[in-house]
Design an enzyme around this catalytic site. Sequence first.
Site, PDB file in Angstrom:
ATOM      1  CG  ASP A  15     -87.826  54.989 -31.781  1.00  0.00           C
ATOM      2  OD1 ASP A  15     -86.844  54.481 -32.235  1.00  0.00           O
ATOM      3  OD2 ASP A  15     -88.639  55.791 -32.045  1.00  0.00           O
ATOM      4  CG  HIS A  65     -83.394  46.996 -32.772  1.00  0.00           C
ATOM      5  ND1 HIS A  65     -83.923  45.647 -33.096  1.00  0.00           N
ATOM      6  CD2 HIS A  65     -84.516  47.940 -33.152  1.00  0.00           C
ATOM      7  CE1 HIS A  65     -84.786  45.903 -33.927  1.00  0.00           C
ATOM      8  NE2 HIS A  65     -85.324  47.223 -33.871  1.00  0.00           N
TER       9      HIS A  65
END
EC number: 6.3.4.4
Length: 434
Positions: free
Chosen positions: A23, A51
């Site tokens: 992340d 993503h």
Amino acid sequence: MESKPFSLPSQSATVLIGTQFGDEGKGKLVDYLSDQYDIVVRYQGGANAGHTICFDGKSVVLHLIPSGIFNEKCVCVIGNGVVIDPVALLEEIATVEALGYEVKGRLFISHNAHLIMPYHKRLDSLSESAQGDQKIGTTGRGIGPSYEDKFARKGIRVVDLLNAEVLQEKLRENLAQKNRLFTTIYDGEEIDVESMVREYEEFDKIIDPYITNTQLYLNRQLREGRTVLLEGAQGSLLDVDHGTYPFVTSSNPTSGGACTGSGIAPNHIGKVIGVCKAYMTRVGNGAFPTELFDETGEELGRVGHEFGATTGRKRRCGWIDLVAMRYAVAVNGITELALTKLDVLDGFEEIQVCNSYTLDGKEIFDFPTDHETLSRVKPVLTPMKGWMASNADARNFEEMRPAAKQFVEFLENELEVPVTFISVGPGRNETVFR
């Protein structure tokens, strides 16, 4: 006989990886850099990693298709190291096409990539539930069980979709074993073999145009002078070999995994870009030395919108950990860093940076590689002055706030790696290059 001249590898491939617990904002960077590369490759993981790409006022989350798909000049490859859920893949293809982007002819899927089957997802959920307090914190997407079958040499690969007889035989063999687990170990119901055979035979007709020998394709493209960006999922500290085992993913997000998961040799790699947040987050269980349990941690989560792109789970937040990042730099051979989410720190009067730990009262500077030891360390924090203003209008380093520049330079000096990319806002153009 006249000998042929030796040709040196092009070194025109770049690896882009997360240096933390995932992340880190890799999607934005890949989307931005895809203009500079002919091909973007996803080399490991599966639909457990999301993503997020922001462009034209839209926010799009991709889990399998590389982020470069929104650059119309870019070809995207899902490599042999990825485990693919066909249902999730087809949903993503439909999402991208609905946004007006052509996918056919621009997306290639490795024939050697393994498939995630419905029984993998069920096993993932049942196994995690049975762990009790020792839960890993998986996404429940079947990633781990699919990799288990891969390394047990029982997996079903993309190429098997092209041969109905082979597919049927492998499905029946796998389901015979998995159904025994469901009924005897987990006291559950069997999965119907024939309905699954029919369902997966249908996938062949849809996915066939995308399937290719991507190892050969990528090496031919490199020989012809094309440039390749290898996009990792998750982060280095979740690597199954180098991460906080057992609280890790089931693959190798580190730079070595880029080669094994794509079929590109190491001597083609010219750069390794490490992506890091200006603070740190973690989803699921596992040691997190700089985690904040107070209002500051809550504030980082609120401002940074720290919820998983795949699961929606709230992320744990903490200060940036340079002990962990020095380890990631070493393990990956990182040549430059991309710093993301600097804007999340805009409203903090004081920022903390962890540069060492204490373990049983002794200061240490090396990242413990076993989870039991890591769970006992305490962070030694260095306070730094915040900048209390936005850098969103800055397009070069000199335009940034003095305290923000000092923060970046401190990271560079401690990690001994240049920071060449700084994200000063969520927008595609809210970026500083150095």
